[in-house]
Design an enzyme around this catalytic site. Structure first.
Site, PDB file in Angstrom:
ATOM      1  N   GLY A 188       4.279  31.587  66.465  1.00 53.97           N
ATOM      2  CA  GLY A 188       5.312  32.591  66.626  1.00 53.97           C
ATOM      3  C   GLY A 188       5.839  32.597  68.034  1.00 53.97           C
ATOM      4  O   GLY A 188       5.523  31.730  68.853  1.00 53.97           O
ATOM      5  N   GLY A 189       6.658  33.604  68.321  1.00 54.56           N
ATOM      6  CA  GLY A 189       7.264  33.675  69.639  1.00 54.56           C
ATOM      7  C   GLY A 189       6.266  33.965  70.734  1.00 54.56           C
ATOM      8  O   GLY A 189       6.505  33.651  71.891  1.00 54.56           O
ATOM      9  N   GLN A 190       5.142  34.572  70.377  1.00 53.80           N
ATOM     10  CA  GLN A 190       4.178  34.948  71.405  1.00 53.80           C
ATOM     11  C   GLN A 190       3.028  33.970  71.547  1.00 53.80           C
ATOM     12  O   GLN A 190       2.272  34.041  72.509  1.00 53.80           O
ATOM     13  CB  GLN A 190       3.621  36.339  71.095  1.00 53.80           C
ATOM     14  CG  GLN A 190       4.689  37.415  71.097  1.00 53.80           C
ATOM     15  CD  GLN A 190       4.114  38.761  70.766  1.00 53.80           C
ATOM     16  OE1 GLN A 190       2.979  39.049  71.105  1.00 53.80           O
ATOM     17  NE2 GLN A 190       4.890  39.587  70.095  1.00 53.80           N
ATOM     18  N   GLY A 191       2.856  33.067  70.586  1.00 52.23           N
ATOM     19  CA  GLY A 191       1.763  32.119  70.701  1.00 52.23           C
ATOM     20  C   GLY A 191       1.404  31.479  69.380  1.00 52.23           C
ATOM     21  O   GLY A 191       2.110  31.631  68.379  1.00 52.23           O
ATOM     22  N   LEU A 233      -3.093  28.213  62.095  1.00 53.68           N
ATOM     23  CA  LEU A 233      -2.741  29.096  60.976  1.00 53.68           C
ATOM     24  C   LEU A 233      -1.277  29.476  60.998  1.00 53.68           C
ATOM     25  O   LEU A 233      -0.669  29.711  59.953  1.00 53.68           O
ATOM     26  CB  LEU A 233      -3.597  30.371  61.030  1.00 53.68           C
ATOM     27  CG  LEU A 233      -5.107  30.195  60.814  1.00 53.68           C
ATOM     28  CD1 LEU A 233      -5.819  31.527  61.030  1.00 53.68           C
ATOM     29  CD2 LEU A 233      -5.390  29.669  59.415  1.00 53.68           C
ATOM     30  N   ASP A 237       7.467  45.699  66.211  1.00 52.97           N
ATOM     31  CA  ASP A 237       7.764  44.404  65.576  1.00 52.97           C
ATOM     32  C   ASP A 237       7.262  44.400  64.132  1.00 52.97           C
ATOM     33  O   ASP A 237       6.594  43.464  63.693  1.00 52.97           O
ATOM     34  CB  ASP A 237       7.124  43.274  66.379  1.00 52.97           C
ATOM     35  CG  ASP A 237       7.737  41.911  66.031  1.00 52.97           C
ATOM     36  OD1 ASP A 237       8.833  41.884  65.433  1.00 52.97           O
ATOM     37  OD2 ASP A 237       7.115  40.881  66.348  1.00 52.97           O
ATOM     38  N   LYS A 253      -5.828  33.684  68.749  1.00 52.74           N
ATOM     39  CA  LYS A 253      -4.418  33.661  69.143  1.00 52.74           C
ATOM     40  C   LYS A 253      -4.310  33.184  70.584  1.00 52.74           C
ATOM     41  O   LYS A 253      -4.712  33.868  71.518  1.00 52.74           O
ATOM     42  CB  LYS A 253      -3.806  35.052  69.004  1.00 52.74           C
ATOM     43  CG  LYS A 253      -2.339  35.105  69.408  1.00 52.74           C
ATOM     44  CD  LYS A 253      -1.807  36.522  69.289  1.00 52.74           C
ATOM     45  CE  LYS A 253      -0.373  36.596  69.781  1.00 52.74           C
ATOM     46  NZ  LYS A 253       0.150  37.969  69.728  1.00 52.74           N
TER      47      LYS A 253
END
EC number: 2.7.11.-
Length: 788
Positions: free
Chosen positions: A460-463, A457, A576, A479
């Protein structure tokens, strides 16, 4: 029995049947087994001595002085009890027998000379007179006969002469002497012997006569009568005796009636069966009836251990059971019939003989002689089977070790991914944390097609976020975090704990997590309509083009942040806030997501001191300088989102005239200061919007973007102001007055006039009030790196 090599496959089939035989054996208790002997006489079930060890009262045995067994209900001494097949003939439908002592009938033997004796009556009992019994009479010049049976005239005549040759026997046979030819019962007595025409002159009517009790329909009532005819030759009544017995070998013409009278009893054989008024006992034996057995295939007969047959005696239905061919034991105990190993002995006690070159193989109910060729085949088949078992064993062992290794890895990942820390956090926040489901790695792999790229989907920077479907049909967002070192696990656990505390309709719901994988994974509710960034900045024909929808979205975001800052169990700073983290459902309802860098603070603290993290264009400039993140830092980021909704521009823009790259917040503040607001306003919302309403939101955004955090309104104030702006009627006149003299560092007063009936003042806190905040504002907290 001998079989040739053509029966090899039949042997294999029979061996297979051995494996599937029912192994359930219902046995009597240890107490019953220890009390199954009285004196030297075995007491097999259904007979028994103690309560619970016999089928019913008819089979109760009373053991007097631990030596002499008595048939309790009949009051008769027991000599022997045998099960069907105990005679060695192994006939599956033979009957069991019980030998008992009965009184001898006499006349002229007692002092008074009266006839003694009684009628033997077994009516309604499971006992009847066996066909191996005979009427024996000893004495002179008399007739002995049986009563109460059909035909009515049964007996023999006694005469005494000096020579056996001159006077033939006057026996009146009831059946033929041997008891076999006219038998009408569906089974044969173990005492039935064939008449080979041998000379049986030992008791032939000269002082002793015998009449066989044969070919009857299992009589249950028998009496004995003795009638004297001395022909006037003597005035003295001599002693004469008559009795039923199953053993005639001791009697001869030399026997004296007084000696027999002194003995007072004879042994008679009674057959016994099971009454079938209550079929539960017979059905519990799991035996086939004779009709089922006769209609069964050969292989089924081999594995049928017992057979029951229905009989009728004196108008009452009974059943008698026996072990089938090739089996032995007690048929009245479930599983009591055991296979006979014919290679050791057969049913007659003899060992089966195969040729020296053959091998005897025991089978259920039978045996087989295998030749050398067949033996080689069997060895090959056995070897193949052994190899198969070995391969299956190795496969199972490998699978077991793999499963154990995977389990060990999962425990390792659980610990490495912060599972212990999560448990500690959940226990610390007990009562404030809604129970979070722990998903297994297999469950999430199945839900996402092994994390297929087609299910992605967003990234991003985290996953990476995947779309998945659980087994219960729910669509979820999974996620999968990026590979992180142990120093960054706190952020992941932090997101789980924070989302577990949140219960708000405009905040994405956390369904659970998985810590068994190499990288930690979170499971959220699925929001199907994308994020706000896509709807604003990408070409789309939807409701987000209208000002009313954008204002509604702004109110929802502000409400969620206000809840996080003040209404949650402890203040939560998102850290964020950006349009890509604002999700929209199918009805364009807002959901705030992505709490990977969020922080929860205690009520007496107002900020976090940490390493700078965030997204360019949204980060509070004051946060850059101090590294202290406060609730006003979230307000600043929200102000940027408000400007995005008003202008339709991205957070970082390129100025068309100078090609200068500038943050949207700075560009907006300059335009507002130069009164060029309507130049930067999104053209897509101009039609149908109320300029005064848009201007009111713009002034609120300007206050949120104040470079000094303490001069920004709190999120609760922002939410209240936006709700009031949204609540203004379409026909209301909204006038916005702003102190143009106020510079960017000072807060002016914004007055919103709605009709003539109400006036709303939107005002920032006074500088003196802001300055009076707690000293904890400047107290640094423990810094920690982020995932950005």
């Amino acid at each position: 029995m001998r079989c040739d090599n053509n029966y090899s496959f039949s042997i294999l089939f029979s061996l297979l049947l051995i494996l599937i035989l029912d192994s359930k054996v219902v046995s009597l208790s240890t107490s019953c087994q220890s009390k199954s002997v009285c004196g030297n006489i075995n007491i097999p079930y259904p007979f028994g001595i103690e309560k619970g060890c016999y089928l019913n009262e008819w089979y109760k045995i009373e053991c007097k002085n631990a030596t002499y067994p008595f048939l309790f209900k009949m009051g008769m001494a027991v000599v022997n009890i045998s099960l069907p097949g105990d005679d060695g003939y192994n006939n599956p439908v033979s009957y069991g027998s019980i030998r008992v002592k009965i009184p001898i009938t006499s006349i002229g033997c007692s002092r008074d000379g009266k006839e003694s004796g009684s009628v033997l009556n077994f009516t309604d009992s499971p006992f009847y007179f066996g066909i191996g019994n005979s009427l024996v009479a000893v004495g002179c010049n008399s007739k002995a006969s049986l009563t109460n049976i059909n035909p009515s005239k049964v007996g023999c005549e006694l005469n005494c002469t000096a020579s056996k040759e001159t006077l033939p026997s006057k026996s009146i046979p009831f059946f033929d002497k041997t008891g076999c030819s006219n038998n009408k019962l569906p089974y044969y007595s173990s005492l039935c012997t064939k008449n080979n025409g041998e000379d049986e002159r030992s008791c032939d009517g000269n002082g002793c006569c015998i009449a066989g009790l044969l070919d009857s329909e299992a009589p249950q009532v028998i009496g004995i009568n003795i009638e004297s005819f001395d022909h006037g030759n003597s005035t003295k009544l001599e002693c004469r005796v008559a009795f039923l017995t199953d053993d005639v070998s001791p009697f001869s013409n030399a026997s004296e009636p007084k000696r027999l009278f002194a003995k007072r009893y004879a042994t008679v054989s009674l057959g016994w069966v099971i009454q079938t008024k209550n079929l539960s006992f017979v059905n519990s034996l799991s035996c086939k009836n004779t009709k089922e057995y006769d209609n069964s295939t050969y292989n089924i007969k081999l594995v049928t251990s017992c057979i029951c047959n229905n009989v009728t005696i004196s108008g009452t239905d009974y059943a008698n059971c026996g072990c089938s061919q090739g089996y032995e034991g007690n048929p009245y105990l479930p599983g009591g019939c055991k296979d006979i190993n014919e290679c050791l002995r057969n049913s007659y006690g003899q060992r089966q003989n195969c040729r020296e070159s053959d091998t005897c193989v025991n089978l259920p109910g039978t045996f087989n002689c295998i030749g050398n060729k067949t033996r080689v085949t069997m060895i090959g088949v056995g070897s193949a089977f052994g190899i198969l078992v070995l391969v299956v064993g190795i496969w199972w062992l490998r699978k077991f070790l793999k499963k154990r290794r995977m389990s060990k890895r999962k425990r390792k990942f659980f610990k490495r991914n912060g599972g212990l820390l999560l448990q500690q956090q959940l226990n610390t926040n007990k009562g404030n944390v809604e129970k979070t489901r722990i998903f297994s790695s297999r469950e999430l792999e199945k839900a996402t097609d092994n994390f297929s790229e087609s299910r992605i989907l967003g990234q991003g920077g985290q996953g990476t976020v995947y779309k998945g479907m659980l087994v219960d049909g729910r669509t979820v967002a999974v996620k999968k975090s990026k590979v992180v070192d142990e120093d960054k696990l706190e952020e992941f656990i932090n997101e789980v704990v924070i989302l577990s505390q949140i219960n708000h309709r405009h905040v994405v719901k956390l369904l659970g997590c998985c810590l068994e994988t190499e990288v930690p994974t979170l499971v959220y509710e699925f929001i199907p309509n994308g994020n706000l960034f896509q709807h604003i900045h990408e070409e789309s024909d939807d409701y987000t083009k209208t000002w009313g929808m954008r204002l509604r979205i702004a109110v929802d975001i502000a409400g969620a942040l206000s809840y996080l800052h003040s209404a949650a169990s402890s203040p939560i700073y998102h850290r964020d806030i950006k349009s890509t983290n604002i999700l929209l459902d199918e009805k364009y309802r807002t959901k705030v997501s992505d709490f990977g860098t969020s922080r929860s603070v205690t009520i007496d603290h107002t900020h976090w001191t940490t390493v700078i993290s965030g997204t360019v264009g949204y980060v509070d400039p004051e946060y850059y300088g101090s590294s202290q993140y406060t609730d006003k830092s979230d307000v600043y980021s929200f102000g940027v989102v408000l400007v995005e909704l008003i202008t339709g521009e991205k957070p970082v823009i390129t100025v068309s005239n100078s090609q200068e790259i500038r943050g949207l917040a700075d560009h907006f503040r300059v335009a507002m200061k130069e009164n060029r607001f309507f130049e930067i306003m999104d053209a897509r919302i101009r039609d149908g919007c109320k300029p005064e309403q848009v201007m009111a939101v713009a002034n609120l955004a300007r206050r949120c973007l104040n470079s000094k955090g303490k001069k920004r309104p709190c999120m609760r104030k922002v939410f209240t102001d936006l709700e009031k702006i949204l609540a203004s009627q379409e026909d209301s006149l909204v006038n916005i007055e702003n102190d143009d003299g106020a510079d960017d560092e000072e807060e002016g007063m914004t007055m919103i006039n709605i009709d003539d009936s109400q006036t709303i003042y939107v005002t920032a806190p006074a500088p003196s009030i802001v300055a009076s905040s707690s000293s904890s504002d400047v107290q640094p907290l423990f810094p920690h790196p982020t995932w950005i």
